[in-house]
Scaffold this motif. Structure first.
Motif, mmCIF file in Angstrom:
data_model
loop_
_atom_site.group_PDB
_atom_site.id
_atom_site.type_symbol
_atom_site.label_atom_id
_atom_site.label_comp_id
_atom_site.label_asym_id
_atom_site.label_seq_id
_atom_site.Cartn_x
_atom_site.Cartn_y
_atom_site.Cartn_z
ATOM 1 N N THR A 75 0.800 -1.229 -0.131
ATOM 2 C CA THR A 75 -0.100 0.009 0.069
ATOM 3 C C THR A 75 0.965 1.079 0.068
ATOM 4 O O THR A 75 2.160 1.087 0.449
ATOM 5 N N ALA A 76 0.291 2.261 -0.553
ATOM 6 C CA ALA A 76 1.073 3.502 -0.622
ATOM 7 C C ALA A 76 0.153 4.764 -0.431
ATOM 8 O O ALA A 76 -0.817 4.843 -0.867
ATOM 9 N N THR A 77 0.854 5.826 -0.120
ATOM 10 C CA THR A 77 0.294 6.991 -0.191
ATOM 11 C C THR A 77 1.294 8.189 -0.846
ATOM 12 O O THR A 77 2.554 7.846 -0.867
ATOM 13 N N VAL A 78 0.561 9.180 -1.458
ATOM 14 C CA VAL A 78 1.150 10.219 -2.277
ATOM 15 C C VAL A 78 1.246 11.484 -1.346
ATOM 16 O O VAL A 78 -0.098 11.570 -1.570
ATOM 17 N N ASP A 79 2.095 12.216 -1.324
ATOM 18 C CA ASP A 79 2.024 13.671 -0.738
ATOM 19 C C ASP A 79 2.516 14.445 -1.791
ATOM 20 O O ASP A 79 3.892 14.151 -2.339
ATOM 21 N N TRP A 80 2.121 15.753 -2.096
ATOM 22 C CA TRP A 80 2.735 16.700 -2.970
ATOM 23 C C TRP A 80 3.221 17.947 -2.057
ATOM 24 O O TRP A 80 2.268 18.368 -1.338
ATOM 25 N N PHE A 81 4.142 18.517 -2.393
ATOM 26 C CA PHE A 81 4.531 19.632 -1.726
ATOM 27 C C PHE A 81 4.904 20.837 -2.820
ATOM 28 O O PHE A 81 5.547 20.496 -3.691
ATOM 29 N N PHE A 82 4.971 21.984 -2.197
ATOM 30 C CA PHE A 82 5.284 23.139 -3.379
ATOM 31 C C PHE A 82 6.224 24.300 -2.526
ATOM 32 O O PHE A 82 5.774 24.681 -1.519
ATOM 33 N N LYS A 83 7.027 24.823 -3.312
ATOM 34 C CA LYS A 83 7.965 25.933 -3.002
ATOM 35 C C LYS A 83 7.867 26.910 -4.053
ATOM 36 O O LYS A 83 8.650 26.658 -4.971
ATOM 37 N N ALA A 84 7.417 28.069 -3.915
ATOM 38 C CA ALA A 84 7.362 28.912 -4.867
ATOM 39 C C ALA A 84 8.700 29.803 -4.780
ATOM 40 O O ALA A 84 9.187 29.623 -3.953
ATOM 41 N N LYS A 85 9.046 30.644 -5.691
ATOM 42 C CA LYS A 85 10.031 31.426 -5.857
ATOM 43 C C LYS A 85 10.387 32.261 -4.589
ATOM 44 O O LYS A 85 11.648 32.153 -4.084
ATOM 45 N N GLU A 86 9.249 32.804 -4.023
ATOM 46 C CA GLU A 86 9.488 33.578 -2.989
ATOM 47 C C GLU A 86 9.489 33.021 -1.400
ATOM 48 O O GLU A 86 9.632 33.375 -0.670
ATOM 49 N N ASP A 87 9.233 31.853 -1.626
ATOM 50 C CA ASP A 87 9.195 30.900 -0.310
ATOM 51 C C ASP A 87 10.565 30.173 0.026
ATOM 52 O O ASP A 87 11.166 30.075 -0.880
ATOM 53 N N SER A 88 10.462 30.144 1.453
ATOM 54 C CA SER A 88 11.622 29.445 1.955
ATOM 55 C C SER A 88 11.644 28.108 2.320
ATOM 56 O O SER A 88 12.643 27.444 2.363
ATOM 57 N N ASP A 89 10.486 27.518 2.409
ATOM 58 C CA ASP A 89 10.130 26.369 2.654
ATOM 59 C C ASP A 89 9.069 25.649 1.797
ATOM 60 O O ASP A 89 8.285 26.311 1.179
ATOM 61 N N PHE A 90 8.837 24.247 1.473
ATOM 62 C CA PHE A 90 7.834 23.665 1.022
ATOM 63 C C PHE A 90 6.383 23.711 1.769
ATOM 64 O O PHE A 90 6.603 23.557 3.035
ATOM 65 N N SER A 91 5.526 23.858 1.241
ATOM 66 C CA SER A 91 4.169 23.704 1.666
ATOM 67 C C SER A 91 3.485 22.492 1.027
ATOM 68 O O SER A 91 3.497 21.995 0.117
ATOM 69 N N HIS A 92 2.596 21.834 2.323
ATOM 70 C CA HIS A 92 1.996 20.617 1.813
ATOM 71 C C HIS A 92 0.524 21.043 1.044
ATOM 72 O O HIS A 92 -0.165 21.810 1.471
ATOM 73 N N ILE A 93 0.608 20.775 -0.333
ATOM 74 C CA ILE A 93 -0.385 20.978 -1.229
ATOM 75 C C ILE A 93 -1.747 20.014 -1.424
ATOM 76 O O ILE A 93 -2.670 20.344 -1.761
ATOM 77 N N PHE A 94 -1.141 18.621 -1.639
ATOM 78 C CA PHE A 94 -1.891 17.780 -1.950
ATOM 79 C C PHE A 94 -1.563 16.291 -1.310
ATOM 80 O O PHE A 94 -0.656 15.959 -1.035
ATOM 81 N N SER A 95 -2.520 15.530 -1.005
ATOM 82 C CA SER A 95 -2.293 14.186 -0.468
ATOM 83 C C SER A 95 -3.204 13.263 -1.174
ATOM 84 O O SER A 95 -4.581 13.548 -1.349
ATOM 85 N N TYR A 96 -2.809 11.697 -1.275
ATOM 86 C CA TYR A 96 -3.826 10.781 -1.971
ATOM 87 C C TYR A 96 -3.634 9.596 -1.019
ATOM 88 O O TYR A 96 -2.444 8.876 -1.029
ATOM 89 N N GLU A 97 -4.585 9.193 -0.638
ATOM 90 C CA GLU A 97 -4.359 7.856 0.295
ATOM 91 C C GLU A 97 -5.843 7.065 0.213
ATOM 92 O O GLU A 97 -6.947 7.603 0.462
ATOM 93 N N ALA A 98 -5.673 6.227 -0.096
ATOM 94 C CA ALA A 98 -6.928 4.977 -0.028
ATOM 95 C C ALA A 98 -7.944 5.412 -1.113
ATOM 96 O O ALA A 98 -9.167 5.501 -0.577
ATOM 97 N N GLU A 99 -7.414 5.965 -2.124
ATOM 98 C CA GLU A 99 -8.203 6.402 -3.218
ATOM 99 C C GLU A 99 -8.938 7.605 -2.968
ATOM 100 O O GLU A 99 -10.091 7.912 -3.446
ATOM 101 N N SER A 100 -8.517 8.540 -1.842
ATOM 102 C CA SER A 100 -9.033 9.530 -1.351
ATOM 103 C C SER A 100 -8.151 10.883 -1.561
ATOM 104 O O SER A 100 -7.214 10.723 -0.841
ATOM 105 N N PRO A 101 -8.523 11.583 -2.623
ATOM 106 C CA PRO A 101 -7.758 12.990 -2.909
ATOM 107 C C PRO A 101 -8.118 13.837 -1.639
ATOM 108 O O PRO A 101 -9.172 14.320 -1.379
ATOM 109 N N SER A 102 -6.867 14.772 -1.165
ATOM 110 C CA SER A 102 -7.212 15.918 -0.524
ATOM 111 C C SER A 102 -6.238 17.026 -0.783
ATOM 112 O O SER A 102 -5.201 16.961 -0.955
ATOM 113 N N ILE A 103 -6.974 18.275 -1.145
ATOM 114 C CA ILE A 103 -6.197 19.505 -1.415
ATOM 115 C C ILE A 103 -5.992 20.383 -0.176
ATOM 116 O O ILE A 103 -6.790 20.699 0.562
ATOM 117 N N MET A 104 -4.668 20.497 0.273
ATOM 118 C CA MET A 104 -4.394 20.936 1.400
ATOM 119 C C MET A 104 -4.037 22.703 1.250
ATOM 120 O O MET A 104 -3.993 23.390 2.301
#
Length: 240
Positions: A75-104
């Protein structure tokens, strides 16, 4: 009554022609399978994502992490993070687990669709699709796989991380690498087809030559047998 007895002609012809015919059939089967491979279910291949998106259009962020032990359930989960040009760190933007997507992240609200593995918790394709790309989406995306392999007596956890630097432009441009890849693809296809034709012609000629030699040998054997029989008959008549 034919040109030569079956016991002579067929016995000589079959071994000679049979191997060449078998080789031709095996070659055709292998090449047909190679040419039609895209129609079958392909094995997992980790392909890098495109990195240039056009503002106002949709864009697929590709992220594939192949499971090394195909026979082991996981089993696996997938998480997406994003760091814009002006950002200093990544932000959690999306998660997919057990066939359920979530926009953060509100910046991507109703703009991210799951574009990865479907109807399974054993995820290997964690791609997402961004709708209506904006210049604010320029930056670095991070794709994170958290996979659990289930063995008979224990579980083993693995992680995989991929980074994608996205550049948003006003108009699509086509890079030299893309053009070269397409040219090489067509060259490979044409080369494979030419090689197939050459091999088929070679095998056909070899079969034809082998068949003619077998016929000549069989005919010679038949004439020798007929001549011997004639001599024997003549000897019997003289003896009588």
């Amino acid at each position: 009554m034919g040109l030569f007895p079956p016991t002579v002609g067929m016995a000589t012809l079959r071994p000679t022609v049979g191997m060449a015919t078998l080789r031709l059939l095996l070659l055709a089967s292998v090449l047909a399978g190679a040419l039609h491979a895209p129609l079958c279910r392909a094995a997992c291949v980790e392909v890098d994502s495109d990195t240039e998106a056009v503002a106002g259009k949709g864009f697929k962020l590709g992220c594939i992490s192949c499971k090394m032990r195909g026979e082991v359930p996981a089993t696996a989960t997938v998480d997406w993070f994003f760091k814009a040009k002006e950002d200093s760190d990544f932000s959690h933007i999306f998660s997919y687990e057990a066939e359920s997507p979530s926009i953060m992240d509100d910046r991507f609200w109703e703009r991210i669709d799951w574009n990865g593995s479907k109807k399974t918790n054993d995820l290997q394709d964690g791609s997402i699709y961004i709708l209506n790309v904006t210049f604010n989406d320029t930056g670095v995306f991070r794709c994170f796989f958290d996979r659990v392999l289930t063995f008979s007596s224990y579980e083993f956890r693995t992680h995989a991380t991929k980074f994608i630097t996205l550049n948003v432009v006003a108009k699509a441009t086509r890079g030299t690498a893309s053009i070269l890849s397409e040219v090489m693809m067509y060259v490979s296809i044409i080369g494979l087809q030419v090689w197939l034709v050459v091999e088929m012609v070679y095998c056909y000629r070899k079969i034809s030559v082998a068949g003619e030699e077998a016929l000549r040998e069989s005919a010679a054997e038949y004439l020798a047998i007929a001549s011997e029989s004639k001599d024997n008959c003549a000897g019997v008549q003289v003896a009588e």
